[in-house]
Design a protein around this motif. Structure first.
Motif, short mmCIF file in Angstrom:
data_model
loop_
_atom_site.label_atom_id
_atom_site.label_comp_id
_atom_site.label_asym_id
_atom_site.label_seq_id
_atom_site.Cartn_x
_atom_site.Cartn_y
_atom_site.Cartn_z
N GLY A 213 0.79 -1.23 0.00
CA GLY A 213 0.00 0.00 0.00
C GLY A 213 0.82 1.27 0.00
N PHE A 214 1.76 1.39 0.93
CA PHE A 214 2.53 2.63 1.04
C PHE A 214 3.50 2.81 -0.12
CE2 PHE A 214 2.08 2.95 5.96
CZ PHE A 214 0.71 3.10 5.79
N ASN A 215 4.02 1.72 -0.66
CA ASN A 215 4.89 1.85 -1.82
C ASN A 215 4.11 2.31 -3.04
OD1 ASN A 215 7.45 1.42 -0.87
ND2 ASN A 215 7.45 -0.77 -1.23
N ALA A 216 2.87 1.86 -3.14
CA ALA A 216 2.01 2.35 -4.23
C ALA A 216 1.77 3.85 -4.07
CB ALA A 216 0.68 1.60 -4.23
N PHE A 217 1.57 4.29 -2.82
CA PHE A 217 1.36 5.72 -2.57
C PHE A 217 2.60 6.54 -2.93
CE2 PHE A 217 2.06 9.20 0.49
CZ PHE A 217 1.06 10.05 0.07
N ILE B 58 10.49 4.06 -0.18
CA ILE B 58 10.35 2.78 -0.88
C ILE B 58 11.41 1.80 -0.40
CG2 ILE B 58 10.60 1.65 -3.13
CD1 ILE B 58 9.24 4.17 -4.34
N MET B 59 12.65 2.28 -0.25
CA MET B 59 13.71 1.41 0.26
C MET B 59 13.35 0.86 1.64
SD MET B 59 17.28 3.32 -0.82
CE MET B 59 16.99 4.73 0.24
N TYR B 60 12.89 1.77 2.47
CA TYR B 60 12.51 1.41 3.85
C TYR B 60 11.32 0.46 3.87
CZ TYR B 60 10.19 2.64 8.36
OH TYR B 60 9.55 2.63 9.56
N ASN B 61 10.30 0.77 3.10
CA ASN B 61 9.11 -0.08 3.06
C ASN B 61 9.43 -1.48 2.56
OD1 ASN B 61 7.60 2.11 3.91
ND2 ASN B 61 6.90 2.67 1.87
N TYR B 62 10.33 -1.55 1.58
CA TYR B 62 10.73 -2.87 1.09
C TYR B 62 11.39 -3.68 2.20
CZ TYR B 62 13.76 -6.50 -0.48
OH TYR B 62 14.40 -7.71 -0.56
N ILE C 71 0.84 4.90 -11.90
CA ILE C 71 -0.14 5.16 -12.95
C ILE C 71 -1.57 5.24 -12.40
CG2 ILE C 71 1.29 4.11 -14.73
CD1 ILE C 71 -0.34 1.60 -14.55
N ALA C 72 -1.74 5.06 -11.07
CA ALA C 72 -3.06 5.21 -10.46
C ALA C 72 -3.49 6.66 -10.54
CB ALA C 72 -3.03 4.74 -9.00
N PRO C 73 -4.79 6.96 -10.66
CA PRO C 73 -5.25 8.32 -10.91
C PRO C 73 -5.07 9.29 -9.75
CG PRO C 73 -7.11 6.85 -10.57
CD PRO C 73 -5.89 5.98 -10.68
N GLY C 74 -5.12 8.83 -8.49
CA GLY C 74 -5.03 9.79 -7.39
C GLY C 74 -4.63 9.14 -6.09
N ALA C 75 -4.21 9.98 -5.13
CA ALA C 75 -3.74 9.48 -3.84
C ALA C 75 -4.87 8.90 -3.00
CB ALA C 75 -3.05 10.61 -3.08
N THR C 76 -6.07 9.42 -3.16
CA THR C 76 -7.18 8.99 -2.32
C THR C 76 -7.45 7.50 -2.48
OG1 THR C 76 -8.18 11.17 -2.48
CG2 THR C 76 -9.59 9.38 -1.74
N ALA C 77 -7.40 7.01 -3.72
CA ALA C 77 -7.66 5.59 -3.98
C ALA C 77 -6.64 4.69 -3.29
CB ALA C 77 -7.64 5.33 -5.49
N VAL C 78 -5.38 5.15 -3.24
CA VAL C 78 -4.33 4.37 -2.60
C VAL C 78 -4.54 4.35 -1.09
CG1 VAL C 78 -1.85 4.11 -2.28
CG2 VAL C 78 -2.74 4.95 -4.45
N PHE C 79 -4.91 5.51 -0.52
CA PHE C 79 -5.16 5.58 0.92
C PHE C 79 -6.29 4.65 1.32
CE2 PHE C 79 -3.17 9.98 1.37
CZ PHE C 79 -2.11 9.50 2.12
N ASN C 80 -7.29 4.46 0.46
CA ASN C 80 -8.43 3.61 0.78
C ASN C 80 -8.01 2.17 1.02
OD1 ASN C 80 -10.24 5.71 0.57
ND2 ASN C 80 -10.83 5.26 -1.55
N PHE C 81 -6.86 1.76 0.46
CA PHE C 81 -6.35 0.41 0.71
C PHE C 81 -5.38 0.39 1.89
CE2 PHE C 81 -2.75 -2.52 0.10
CZ PHE C 81 -3.42 -3.73 0.21
N SER C 82 -4.46 1.36 1.93
CA SER C 82 -3.41 1.32 2.96
C SER C 82 -3.92 1.67 4.35
CB SER C 82 -2.26 2.27 2.58
OG SER C 82 -2.73 3.60 2.43
N ASP C 83 -4.91 2.54 4.46
CA ASP C 83 -5.41 2.95 5.77
C ASP C 83 -5.96 1.77 6.59
OD1 ASP C 83 -4.64 5.54 5.70
OD2 ASP C 83 -6.62 6.40 5.33
N PRO C 84 -6.83 0.91 6.03
CA PRO C 84 -7.33 -0.23 6.82
C PRO C 84 -6.22 -1.18 7.26
CG PRO C 84 -8.70 0.10 4.88
CD PRO C 84 -7.49 0.96 4.71
N MET C 85 -5.26 -1.45 6.37
CA MET C 85 -4.15 -2.33 6.73
C MET C 85 -3.31 -1.71 7.84
SD MET C 85 -4.44 -5.03 4.86
CE MET C 85 -6.20 -4.76 5.15
#
Length: 477
Positions: free
Chosen positions: A163-167, A365-369, A402-416
């Motif tokens: 999630g966070f790497n996608a963000f 990204i390095m850290y998240n990996y 290539i995702a359209p916006g940050a909000t969509a990414v947050f919708n996945f990473s926030d619950p996790m």
């Protein structure tokens, strides 16, 4: 896709909606009071890690300074630029105040969780160290709690490695498109290739890269923010009052008033500084130190740098400008920060910020990996699946770009992140007495005149520690 959205929304409501925020505040406050406000007592000592003496000449070991830079590089990412902008857009200027509040409390949570990660770390055949909350749960609470450690490890991979790497990829691509007109796909490909060059080198290459990248990006960004503040010095008192007034509902900037400021400030603040999430302890455990509390103090300092310094700089850039309009959401995320900076110093600033965002995101990204690799190592008790994780992270960075916006990414990473925080805080609550004993031991040695306290595993025979991870401990016959 709608089914997944429904599931993620439900998990998000069950954690962030009503349980997690009060839990974080109550537990963080309890840790602070019960430890004797340890983060403030040791505040001056935090700066010692910046000295040469905090490094090690052993090429197989990560120094305290290197661990600090890696963790700062992880905490200081897109959340400090795009995340702060999202918090202000959704919660108004008052969200900044609550970001500060959760950081001051979170400094203690970071100290506690990193101290526990250190004391239960294990030596590797290569002479390095590995550890983190999963190992602390197993060795601190017992093997009967392995199920809790497994939940933690799975959520760590899902939230950070995925999630966070996608963000981070999304943030870099958005900035490059807005300032340079570079299509998101090309930015994603470039970032994915750069990520591949680092993740295949392991923690030592990550630490070496962080030692170069983090000081450059931090100093450069701070210099730019200070320039903006100096140029708008007369407006600064009014902005500070606006932050406080909105935080306590004295002035309503967005729908929801104080509640919106509180919720968004705490959520985005935690997303940025990660205190209490159990992420940074995985890096803290790799450091060679004399006493577990020493690295706890260092990680507390990284929370201060992240929120009280870097996030505040971003907030001032936005609130001292005229691009942000309270209650309006036409400009959001990284674009708001970028356009605000341009309004202060000119169009050249958008290129500077794009470069800064790339460095911020790349360090994260390095850290998240590495967090994902540590969790995978725990789940499979070895290096199984590491190649798949590396390829997966590279793909996630590209897809996030290539995702359209940050909000969509947050919708996945926030619950996790919500589940991760709940599991970690439950473990911290049960392991807190051990951390308190270690803090007491550290203070005792300081009171006896020991400038650099040393941890002696023999003094804690009831703890399942690895004696080989403490080479500085007194030798006993």
């Amino acid at each position: 896709m709608e089914v997944f959205d429904t599931i993620f929304t439900l998990v998000n409501d069950l954690t962030w909606g009503w349980a997690l925020v009060p839990f974080l505040v109550v537990m963080g406050t309890f840790f602070t009071v019960a430890s004797g406000f340890v983060q403030f007592r040791f505040f001056r000592r935090m700066f010692n890690v910046l000295r040469k003496g905090s490094q090690t000449d052993d090429p197989n070991k990560i120094s305290a300074r290197a661990a600090l830079l890696v963790s700062v590089g992880g905490r200081v990412g897109g959340g400090n630029i795009a995340g702060v902008a999202v918090a202000i857009t959704a919660g108004g200027p008052g969200a900044v105040f609550w970001m500060w509040a959760i950081a001051l409390i979170g400094m203690c949570s970071a100290l506690i969780e990193s101290t526990l990660a250190q004391v239960f770390k294990r030596s590797t055949p290569e002479g390095a160290y590995r550890g983190g909350p999963a190992q602390a749960i197993i060795h601190g609470l017992g093997p009967q709690y392995r199920w809790l450690a497994v939940i933690y490890a799975v959520c760590l991979i899902a939230s950070f490695a995925v999630g966070f790497n996608a963000f981070q990829g999304n943030t870099v691509a958005g900035a490059a498109q807005d300032s340079l007109g570079v299509p998101r796909l090309w930015t994603g490909i470039f970032l994915a290739l750069a990520t591949a060059a680092i993740v295949f080198g392991g923690i030592r290459r990550i630490a070496k890269a962080a030692d170069i990248i983090i000081p450059v990006m931090a100093v450069g960004y701070l210099a730019m923010a200070l320039l903006v503040i100096v140029l708008n010095l007369t407006s600064l008192p009014a902005v500070l009052w606006d932050i406080v007034a909105n935080a306590f509902g004295l002035r309503e900037a967005v729908a929801g008033g104080m509640g919106a400021a509180l919720s968004n400030g705490l959520r985005r603040g935690l997303f940025s500084n990660e205190a209490g999430l159990g992420s940074a302890p995985n890096v803290a455990a790799t450091a060679y130190v004399r006493h577990p509390v020493s690295q706890g103090i260092t990680q507390s300092f990284s929370v201060f740098i992240d929120t009280m310094v870097i996030c505040t700089c971003t907030a001032m850039v936005i609130l001292l400008g005229d691009v942000y309009v309270p209650g309006a959401a036409e400009v959001d995320g990284v674009v708001l920060t970028q356009q605000s900076l341009v309004s202060h110093v000119g169009t050249w600033a958008q290129y500077f910020l794009t470069a800064a965002i790339f460095l911020f995101a790349f360090s994260s990204i390095m850290y998240n990996y590495y967090l994902g690799e540590t969790a995978l190592n725990f789940l499979f008790r070895g290096d199984g699946g590491v190649l798949g994780l590396r390829l997966g992270v590279i793909a996630v960075v590209l897809l996030g770009a290539i995702a359209p916006g940050a909000t969509a990414v947050f919708n996945f990473s926030d619950p996790m992140m919500g589940i991760l925080a709940v599991v970690n805080l439950l473990a911290l609550m049960m392991l807190f007495p051990i951390a308190l004993r270690l803090i007491t031991d550290f203070r005792r040695q300081l009171a006896e005149g020991v400038a650099r306290p040393v941890f002696d595993p023999a003094g804690f025979p009831d703890l399942d520690t690895d004696a080989t991870a403490w080479p500085d401990a007194p030798r006993r016959r």
